[in-house]
Design a protein around this motif. Structure first.
Motif, PDB file in Angstrom:
ATOM      1  N   ALA A 273       0.821  -1.209   0.000  1.00  0.00           N
ATOM      2  CA  ALA A 273       0.000   0.000   0.000  1.00  0.00           C
ATOM      3  C   ALA A 273       0.852   1.254   0.000  1.00  0.00           C
ATOM      4  CB  ALA A 273      -0.924  -0.010   1.206  1.00  0.00           C
ATOM      5  N   ALA A 274       0.235   2.358  -0.445  1.00  0.00           N
ATOM      6  CA  ALA A 274       0.911   3.648  -0.446  1.00  0.00           C
ATOM      7  C   ALA A 274       0.263   4.572   0.599  1.00  0.00           C
ATOM      8  CB  ALA A 274       0.863   4.275  -1.831  1.00  0.00           C
ATOM      9  N   ILE A 275      -0.962   5.002   0.331  1.00  0.00           N
ATOM     10  CA  ILE A 275      -1.615   5.991   1.192  1.00  0.00           C
ATOM     11  C   ILE A 275      -1.894   5.431   2.584  1.00  0.00           C
ATOM     12  CG2 ILE A 275      -3.687   7.403   1.466  1.00  0.00           C
ATOM     13  CD1 ILE A 275      -3.751   7.438  -1.685  1.00  0.00           C
ATOM     14  N   THR A 276      -2.455   4.226   2.646  1.00  0.00           N
ATOM     15  CA  THR A 276      -2.749   3.644   3.959  1.00  0.00           C
ATOM     16  C   THR A 276      -1.465   3.315   4.718  1.00  0.00           C
ATOM     17  OG1 THR A 276      -3.039   1.520   2.821  1.00  0.00           O
ATOM     18  CG2 THR A 276      -5.025   2.723   3.409  1.00  0.00           C
ATOM     19  N   ALA A 277      -0.393   2.997   3.987  1.00  0.00           N
ATOM     20  CA  ALA A 277       0.895   2.769   4.643  1.00  0.00           C
ATOM     21  C   ALA A 277       1.415   4.058   5.254  1.00  0.00           C
ATOM     22  CB  ALA A 277       1.904   2.222   3.635  1.00  0.00           C
ATOM     23  N   ALA A 278       1.193   5.179   4.558  1.00  0.00           N
ATOM     24  CA  ALA A 278       1.616   6.472   5.098  1.00  0.00           C
ATOM     25  C   ALA A 278       0.879   6.794   6.393  1.00  0.00           C
ATOM     26  CB  ALA A 278       1.378   7.567   4.064  1.00  0.00           C
ATOM     27  N   LEU A 279      -0.394   6.424   6.471  1.00  0.00           N
ATOM     28  CA  LEU A 279      -1.162   6.646   7.695  1.00  0.00           C
ATOM     29  C   LEU A 279      -0.597   5.841   8.864  1.00  0.00           C
ATOM     30  CD1 LEU A 279      -4.750   6.533   6.168  1.00  0.00           C
ATOM     31  CD2 LEU A 279      -3.790   8.487   7.404  1.00  0.00           C
ATOM     32  N   CYS A 280      -0.250   4.585   8.601  1.00  0.00           N
ATOM     33  CA  CYS A 280       0.223   3.704   9.669  1.00  0.00           C
ATOM     34  C   CYS A 280       1.687   3.955  10.042  1.00  0.00           C
ATOM     35  CB  CYS A 280       0.050   2.245   9.245  1.00  0.00           C
ATOM     36  SG  CYS A 280      -1.667   1.707   9.132  1.00  0.00           S
ATOM     37  N   ALA A 281       2.473   4.499   9.107  1.00  0.00           N
ATOM     38  CA  ALA A 281       3.902   4.702   9.354  1.00  0.00           C
ATOM     39  C   ALA A 281       4.222   6.109   9.832  1.00  0.00           C
ATOM     40  CB  ALA A 281       4.691   4.395   8.081  1.00  0.00           C
ATOM     41  N   SER A 282       3.226   6.943  10.049  1.00  0.00           N
ATOM     42  CA  SER A 282       3.465   8.333  10.435  1.00  0.00           C
ATOM     43  C   SER A 282       3.792   8.443  11.924  1.00  0.00           C
ATOM     44  CB  SER A 282       2.230   9.174  10.118  1.00  0.00           C
ATOM     45  OG  SER A 282       1.139   8.780  10.932  1.00  0.00           O
ATOM     46  N   GLU A 283       4.289   9.595  12.326  1.00  0.00           N
ATOM     47  CA  GLU A 283       4.587   9.837  13.737  1.00  0.00           C
ATOM     48  C   GLU A 283       3.319   9.839  14.580  1.00  0.00           C
ATOM     49  OE1 GLU A 283       6.904  13.280  14.463  1.00  0.00           O
ATOM     50  OE2 GLU A 283       8.669  12.553  13.368  1.00  0.00           O
ATOM     51  N   GLU A 284       2.193  10.185  13.943  1.00  0.00           N
ATOM     52  CA  GLU A 284       0.923  10.174  14.676  1.00  0.00           C
ATOM     53  C   GLU A 284       0.547   8.763  15.128  1.00  0.00           C
ATOM     54  OE1 GLU A 284       1.518  12.035  12.125  1.00  0.00           O
ATOM     55  OE2 GLU A 284       1.118  14.058  12.888  1.00  0.00           O
ATOM     56  N   SER A 285       1.043   7.751  14.405  1.00  0.00           N
ATOM     57  CA  SER A 285       0.786   6.373  14.798  1.00  0.00           C
ATOM     58  C   SER A 285       1.510   6.053  16.105  1.00  0.00           C
ATOM     59  CB  SER A 285       1.242   5.408  13.693  1.00  0.00           C
ATOM     60  OG  SER A 285       1.191   4.077  14.123  1.00  0.00           O
ATOM     61  N   HIS A 286       2.801   6.388  16.157  1.00  0.00           N
ATOM     62  CA  HIS A 286       3.587   6.229  17.386  1.00  0.00           C
ATOM     63  C   HIS A 286       4.902   6.970  17.211  1.00  0.00           C
ATOM     64  CE1 HIS A 286       5.519   4.489  20.920  1.00  0.00           C
ATOM     65  NE2 HIS A 286       4.347   3.987  21.269  1.00  0.00           N
ATOM     66  N   PRO A 287       5.387   7.668  18.240  1.00  0.00           N
ATOM     67  CA  PRO A 287       6.661   8.384  18.115  1.00  0.00           C
ATOM     68  C   PRO A 287       7.842   7.465  17.848  1.00  0.00           C
ATOM     69  CG  PRO A 287       5.430   9.139  20.041  1.00  0.00           C
ATOM     70  CD  PRO A 287       4.734   7.917  19.527  1.00  0.00           C
ATOM     71  N   ASP A 288       7.770   6.239  18.328  1.00  0.00           N
ATOM     72  CA  ASP A 288       8.848   5.271  18.149  1.00  0.00           C
ATOM     73  C   ASP A 288       8.582   4.434  16.904  1.00  0.00           C
ATOM     74  OD1 ASP A 288      10.822   3.387  18.278  1.00  0.00           O
ATOM     75  OD2 ASP A 288      10.349   2.685  20.300  1.00  0.00           O
ATOM     76  N   PRO A 289       9.423   4.545  15.861  1.00  0.00           N
ATOM     77  CA  PRO A 289       9.196   3.763  14.631  1.00  0.00           C
ATOM     78  C   PRO A 289       9.116   2.265  14.869  1.00  0.00           C
ATOM     79  CG  PRO A 289      10.886   5.443  14.277  1.00  0.00           C
ATOM     80  CD  PRO A 289      10.602   5.418  15.744  1.00  0.00           C
ATOM     81  N   LYS A 290       9.794   1.779  15.909  1.00  0.00           N
ATOM     82  CA  LYS A 290       9.808   0.346  16.172  1.00  0.00           C
ATOM     83  C   LYS A 290       8.507  -0.170  16.776  1.00  0.00           C
ATOM     84  CE  LYS A 290      14.827   0.003  16.683  1.00  0.00           C
ATOM     85  NZ  LYS A 290      15.946  -0.425  17.553  1.00  0.00           N
ATOM     86  N   LYS A 291       7.627   0.742  17.173  1.00  0.00           N
ATOM     87  CA  LYS A 291       6.340   0.326  17.741  1.00  0.00           C
ATOM     88  C   LYS A 291       5.168   0.621  16.809  1.00  0.00           C
ATOM     89  CE  LYS A 291       7.810   0.653  22.567  1.00  0.00           C
ATOM     90  NZ  LYS A 291       7.516   1.179  23.912  1.00  0.00           N
TER      91      LYS A 291
END
Length: 396
Positions: A273-291
């Motif tokens: 995915a592109a757009i939905t991946a951007a939603l899930c991979a954003s900082e708003e999802s979690h400040p820590d990329p590993k979480k």
């Protein structure tokens, strides 16, 4: 220990990011998928089967890959591919349509196993990839204010909530916007649930029929559209948000395998995915990329629920006002849009090429049924090559 680690990584922001990605995906593009199924001659039972196959296929991919790689790996249907099918499947039988879907899955598996797609995408400079991503997502930013014109009170409440939450509770800003949108839409009587009929979908197997003319005339374009307009920008998002190297070839291979497995039930083109991946991979999802992988797992769970519910999900997501969904997506992607623009134009040597990539991608121009994201990268790379050649000649 793994279950304890998963529970400790759980967060409301990541779970809501997964829900928002599913809500945006289904509410904005499911009608295109259903129209493509209708054109192919699918019965009512097959329509439900298509929703089941796509939801369960995407859900398994999201959950399995996100848990394994500890990153938000989002598998999604190809919306441009569905639009292509609407104009291309007329006159084809449902069995021939299924044959096309299997063919696309095989092609996807082949390019994943071969590794050539991974090799090519690694040669795309990060500023150009970021510019392409910004060009894709910029329309979602515009939609915030377009939606405000349609529903000024509801979207205005969501916008003010976002600004306040970013200052007071930045990690839960999108969660607050989601709640504000639901509550305001409910009190404004904009949520219509009367057409929701709760039922469980039954998958319907259809034996594939392979027609060489349809495989070449419809299957190849469907494959190309999926790779260039969805997988390519999806990989750009993956690389720009992941601090560690991920096996792109393996991810694409899994998408191809899932496509083959669920194609007989109606899964027409699954990819990264592109757009939905951007939603899930954003900082708003979690400040820590590993979480942030929790958002991928959440997305998978909601996808499976949507698939199993079958026809009910069609009415449920259609019940939410379009202005709310559009504004929610735009506000959730603001951080990603901002970060992409900064990354695209930070390096002076890449600015002109990045600008051209951004403008071409944002324009939505399409040639030979290939989307603007692909042409944006092509023109950006050409401009970069010309710029480097000019700089070398000036130094000489």
């Amino acid at each position: 220990m793994k279950s304890q680690s998963f529970l400790s990584d759980l967060s409301l922001s990541a779970v809501s990011a997964g829900f928002i990605s599913v809500l945006v995906g289904y509410a904005s593009t499911l009608v295109i998928v259903l129209q493509a199924a209708t054109v192919s001659g699918a019965s009512t039972e097959m329509l439900e089967s298509w929703v089941w196959a796509l939801g369960v296929g995407m859900g398994i991919g999201c959950i399995g890959l996100s848990l394994y790689y500890k990153r938000p790996i989002i598998v999604a249907w190809s919306t441009p591919g569905a639009a292509l099918l609407i104009t291309s499947l007329s006159g084809a039988s449902i069995g021939q349509a299924i044959g096309i879907f299997v063919f696309v899955g095989v092609l996807t598996l082949i390019i994943g196993l071969s590794g050539w797609f991974d090799a090519i995408t690694r040669r795309i400079p990060l500023p150009l990839a970021s510019a392409m991503l910004a060009g894709i997502l910029i329309q979602f930013g515009f939609n915030i204010f377009g939606s405000m014109q349609v529903q000024p009170l509801m979207v205005g409440i969501m916008f003010v909530t976002y600004l306040a939450a970013k200052r007071l509770l930045p990690r839960y800003a999108v969660v607050a916007v989601l709640i504000a949108g639901f509550v305001s839409a409910y009190y404004l009587d904009l949520i219509k649930l009367e057409h929701v009929a709760w039922s469980v979908a039954t998958p319907v197997w259809v034996w594939p029929e392979f027609d060489i003319n349809l495989l070449v005339g419809v299957g190849l374009p469907l494959f190309i559209v999926t790779i260039t307009s969805q997988t390519l920008p999806g990989i750009a998002i993956l690389r720009s948000t992941s601090p560690e190297k991920l096996p792109v070839s393996s991810l694409i291979s899994w998408c191809g395998g899932l496509n083959i497995l669920f194609a007989p039930f109606g899964a027409f083109a699954l990819g990264y995915a592109a757009i939905t991946a951007a939603l899930c991979a954003s900082e708003e999802s979690h400040p820590d990329p590993k979480k942030r992988y929790i958002a991928g797992v959440s997305c998978g769970v909601f996808n499976i629920l949507a698939g199993v519910c079958g026809s009910a999900v069609v009415g449920l997501f259609a019940a939410f006002p379009g202005a709310m969904v559009a504004a929610l997506a735009g506000l959730a992607l603001l951080g990603t849009i901002s970060g992409s623009l900064v990354s695209a134009f930070q390096a002076p040597d890449y600015r002109e090429a990045a600008l051209l990539t951004f403008l071409v991608t944002a324009s939505g121009v399409s040639f030979f049924d290939i989307a603007s994201a692909f042409w944006g990268i092509v023109i950006g790379i050409i401009a970069l090559a010309v710029s480097h050649t000019r700089n070398k000649s000036q130094r000489v």
